[in-house]
Design a protein around this motif. Structure first.
Motif, PDB file in Angstrom:
ATOM      1  N   SER A  73     -55.848  30.380 -14.095  1.00  9.55           N
ATOM      2  CA  SER A  73     -56.716  31.491 -14.458  1.00  9.55           C
ATOM      3  C   SER A  73     -56.026  32.820 -14.201  1.00  9.55           C
ATOM      4  CB  SER A  73     -57.992  31.440 -13.625  1.00  9.55           C
ATOM      5  OG  SER A  73     -58.584  30.188 -13.734  1.00  9.55           O
ATOM      6  N   VAL A  74     -56.251  33.738 -15.130  1.00  6.75           N
ATOM      7  CA  VAL A  74     -55.763  35.105 -14.958  1.00  6.75           C
ATOM      8  C   VAL A  74     -56.989  36.000 -15.004  1.00  6.75           C
ATOM      9  CG1 VAL A  74     -54.329  36.936 -15.924  1.00  6.75           C
ATOM     10  CG2 VAL A  74     -53.598  34.553 -16.105  1.00  6.75           C
ATOM     11  N   GLU A  75     -57.208  36.731 -13.928  1.00  3.80           N
ATOM     12  CA  GLU A  75     -58.395  37.570 -13.892  1.00  3.80           C
ATOM     13  C   GLU A  75     -58.158  38.875 -14.639  1.00  3.80           C
ATOM     14  OE1 GLU A  75     -59.365  39.653 -10.095  1.00  3.80           O
ATOM     15  OE2 GLU A  75     -57.895  38.264  -9.303  1.00  3.80           O
ATOM     16  N   ARG A  76     -59.245  39.464 -15.109  1.00  2.00           N
ATOM     17  CA  ARG A  76     -59.152  40.748 -15.799  1.00  2.00           C
ATOM     18  C   ARG A  76     -58.949  41.857 -14.773  1.00  2.00           C
ATOM     19  NH1 ARG A  76     -63.575  38.532 -19.191  1.00  2.00           N
ATOM     20  NH2 ARG A  76     -62.666  38.204 -21.230  1.00  2.00           N
TER      21      ARG A  76
ATOM     22  N   PRO B 122     -66.059  31.478  -9.699  1.00  2.00           N
ATOM     23  CA  PRO B 122     -65.427  32.789  -9.535  1.00  2.00           C
ATOM     24  C   PRO B 122     -63.941  32.671  -9.203  1.00  2.00           C
ATOM     25  CG  PRO B 122     -66.708  32.231  -7.596  1.00  2.00           C
ATOM     26  CD  PRO B 122     -66.971  31.160  -8.605  1.00  2.00           C
ATOM     27  N   ILE B 123     -63.179  33.650  -9.676  1.00  2.00           N
ATOM     28  CA  ILE B 123     -61.771  33.760  -9.294  1.00  2.00           C
ATOM     29  C   ILE B 123     -61.724  34.726  -8.118  1.00  2.00           C
ATOM     30  CG2 ILE B 123     -59.462  34.451  -9.994  1.00  2.00           C
ATOM     31  CD1 ILE B 123     -60.272  33.994 -12.885  1.00  2.00           C
ATOM     32  N   LEU B 124     -61.446  34.202  -6.950  1.00  4.95           N
ATOM     33  CA  LEU B 124     -61.372  35.041  -5.754  1.00  4.95           C
ATOM     34  C   LEU B 124     -59.914  35.216  -5.368  1.00  4.95           C
ATOM     35  CD1 LEU B 124     -64.325  33.470  -3.777  1.00  4.95           C
ATOM     36  CD2 LEU B 124     -64.302  35.601  -5.064  1.00  4.95           C
TER      37      LEU B 124
ATOM     38  N   GLU C 102     -61.562  23.817 -22.945  1.00  8.43           N
ATOM     39  CA  GLU C 102     -62.538  24.462 -22.066  1.00  8.43           C
ATOM     40  C   GLU C 102     -63.346  25.439 -22.916  1.00  8.43           C
ATOM     41  OE1 GLU C 102     -61.263  25.798 -18.234  1.00  8.43           O
ATOM     42  OE2 GLU C 102     -59.517  24.492 -18.334  1.00  8.43           O
ATOM     43  N   TRP C 103     -64.545  25.034 -23.290  1.00  6.76           N
ATOM     44  CA  TRP C 103     -65.374  25.810 -24.195  1.00  6.76           C
ATOM     45  C   TRP C 103     -65.861  27.106 -23.566  1.00  6.76           C
ATOM     46  CZ3 TRP C 103     -65.636  24.705 -29.198  1.00  6.76           C
ATOM     47  CH2 TRP C 103     -65.237  23.437 -29.600  1.00  6.76           C
ATOM     48  N   ALA C 104     -66.031  27.117 -22.270  1.00  3.62           N
ATOM     49  CA  ALA C 104     -66.551  28.307 -21.604  1.00  3.62           C
ATOM     50  C   ALA C 104     -65.605  29.492 -21.741  1.00  3.62           C
ATOM     51  CB  ALA C 104     -66.818  28.017 -20.137  1.00  3.62           C
ATOM     52  N   MET C 105     -64.312  29.212 -21.774  1.00  3.99           N
ATOM     53  CA  MET C 105     -63.338  30.295 -21.929  1.00  3.99           C
ATOM     54  C   MET C 105     -63.536  30.987 -23.288  1.00  3.99           C
ATOM     55  SD  MET C 105     -59.200  29.984 -21.972  1.00  3.99           S
ATOM     56  CE  MET C 105     -59.246  28.943 -23.412  1.00  3.99           C
ATOM     57  N   TRP C 106     -63.749  30.189 -24.339  1.00  4.40           N
ATOM     58  CA  TRP C 106     -63.971  30.757 -25.668  1.00  4.40           C
ATOM     59  C   TRP C 106     -65.303  31.492 -25.720  1.00  4.40           C
ATOM     60  CZ3 TRP C 106     -59.914  30.824 -28.673  1.00  4.40           C
ATOM     61  CH2 TRP C 106     -58.927  29.858 -28.493  1.00  4.40           C
ATOM     62  N   ALA C 107     -66.300  30.929 -25.095  1.00  2.35           N
ATOM     63  CA  ALA C 107     -67.622  31.564 -25.097  1.00  2.35           C
ATOM     64  C   ALA C 107     -67.587  32.898 -24.369  1.00  2.35           C
ATOM     65  CB  ALA C 107     -68.643  30.637 -24.452  1.00  2.35           C
ATOM     66  N   ASN C 108     -66.830  32.972 -23.288  1.00  2.00           N
ATOM     67  CA  ASN C 108     -66.735  34.214 -22.526  1.00  2.00           C
ATOM     68  C   ASN C 108     -66.119  35.325 -23.365  1.00  2.00           C
ATOM     69  OD1 ASN C 108     -64.687  35.875 -20.557  1.00  2.00           O
ATOM     70  ND2 ASN C 108     -66.706  35.581 -19.658  1.00  2.00           N
ATOM     71  N   GLU C 109     -65.037  35.026 -24.055  1.00  2.00           N
ATOM     72  CA  GLU C 109     -64.391  36.037 -24.894  1.00  2.00           C
ATOM     73  C   GLU C 109     -65.308  36.449 -26.044  1.00  2.00           C
ATOM     74  OE1 GLU C 109     -61.515  37.513 -24.260  1.00  2.00           O
ATOM     75  OE2 GLU C 109     -61.161  36.281 -22.484  1.00  2.00           O
TER      76      GLU C 109
ATOM     77  N   PRO D  62     -66.307  39.322 -15.796  1.00  2.00           N
ATOM     78  CA  PRO D  62     -65.497  38.463 -14.924  1.00  2.00           C
ATOM     79  C   PRO D  62     -65.250  37.092 -15.561  1.00  2.00           C
ATOM     80  CG  PRO D  62     -67.677  38.749 -13.981  1.00  2.00           C
ATOM     81  CD  PRO D  62     -67.614  39.598 -15.204  1.00  2.00           C
ATOM     82  N   ARG D  63     -63.988  36.732 -15.632  1.00  2.00           N
ATOM     83  CA  ARG D  63     -63.629  35.418 -16.169  1.00  2.00           C
ATOM     84  C   ARG D  63     -63.912  34.340 -15.137  1.00  2.00           C
ATOM     85  NH1 ARG D  63     -57.995  37.184 -18.556  1.00  2.00           N
ATOM     86  NH2 ARG D  63     -58.616  37.611 -20.678  1.00  2.00           N
ATOM     87  N   SER D  64     -64.088  33.132 -15.635  1.00  2.00           N
ATOM     88  CA  SER D  64     -64.279  31.978 -14.772  1.00  2.00           C
ATOM     89  C   SER D  64     -62.935  31.349 -14.440  1.00  2.00           C
ATOM     90  CB  SER D  64     -65.167  30.959 -15.479  1.00  2.00           C
ATOM     91  OG  SER D  64     -65.274  29.792 -14.724  1.00  2.00           O
ATOM     92  N   LYS D  65     -62.900  30.649 -13.310  1.00  2.00           N
ATOM     93  CA  LYS D  65     -61.691  29.916 -12.943  1.00  2.00           C
ATOM     94  C   LYS D  65     -61.572  28.712 -13.862  1.00  2.00           C
ATOM     95  CE  LYS D  65     -61.076  29.177  -8.578  1.00  2.00           C
ATOM     96  NZ  LYS D  65     -61.134  28.581  -7.242  1.00  2.00           N
ATOM     97  N   ARG D  66     -60.384  28.489 -14.388  1.00  2.00           N
ATOM     98  CA  ARG D  66     -60.169  27.347 -15.275  1.00  2.00           C
ATOM     99  C   ARG D  66     -60.003  26.077 -14.469  1.00  2.00           C
ATOM    100  NH1 ARG D  66     -55.758  28.233 -19.608  1.00  2.00           N
ATOM    101  NH2 ARG D  66     -56.735  26.309 -20.290  1.00  2.00           N
TER     102      ARG D  66
END
Length: 184
Positions: free
Chosen positions: A64-67, A133-135, A5-12, A55-59
């Motif tokens: 997913s673990v939210e901040r 979004p992680i709700l 999941e490239w978006a997770m790396w891009a977010n960090e 805000p992190r995205s849902k995997r």
């Protein structure tokens, strides 16, 4: 092997680069570097990137673990709809934000990192990823004792079931036969 999941790396990467850009901008403005106006821009751009990327995205797997404290930022980012949900938009936004900060030495590192994050977001967008979004979920209220049908009768340590003695109440119609005759 699982799908990356490239978006997770891009977010960090983008969050870290926003913090680096913000810090470099503060140093350049406080030191009155030549071209400090670009550094003032870098402060605003770094703060914007941090707010956007916190805000992190849902995997896709759902792990997913939210901040901490992410919920209020999630609501703000979610309210902009496709502008913040689409990773093509984020890739081009980060690419545009990183250019002016490259004119001051204190903000060059943040600009390079933001450019790398832009490329990673572009890779995520090409692979069809998008921001979800992680709700918070409603917690299930469990009734105490609902999972145990019959509580144990013997105190611990309990022998395995095949070694336990049968109670007279559990055996239907059987009576105890004494093998030793009773003499009168």
């Amino acid at each position: 092997m699982g799908k990356i999941e490239w978006a997770m790396w891009a977010n960090e990467q983008a969050l870290a680069s926003g913090l680096i850009l913000l810090t470099g901008g503060i140093v350049a403005v406080a030191g009155q570097f030549r071209g400090w106006q670009f550094a003032a821009y870098a402060i605003a751009a770094g703060a914007f990137v941090c707010l956007l990327e916190y805000p992190r995205s849902k995997r896709a797997k759902g792990t997913s673990v939210e901040r901490t404290g992410q919920y209020c930022f999630t609501v703000c980012v979610k309210s902009f709809g496709p502008l913040t949900r689409n990773y093509y938009v984020r890739a081009f936004l980060h690419a545009a934000l990183c250019v002016p900060g490259g004119f001051v030495l204190a903000t060059v590192l943040g600009c390079v990192c933001l450019g790398i994050a832009s490329l990673i977001y572009l890779a995520a967008a090409i692979r069809g990823e998008h921001w979800e979004p992680i709700l918070p979920r409603k917690k299930e209220i469990r009734q105490p004792g609902g999972s145990v049908a019959n509580p144990p009768q013997n105190p611990p340590p309990r022998p395995p079931p095949e070694m336990r003695r049968k109670r007279v109440d559990d055996v239907e119609g059987a009576a105890y036969d004494n093998p030793i005759p009773v003499s009168d």
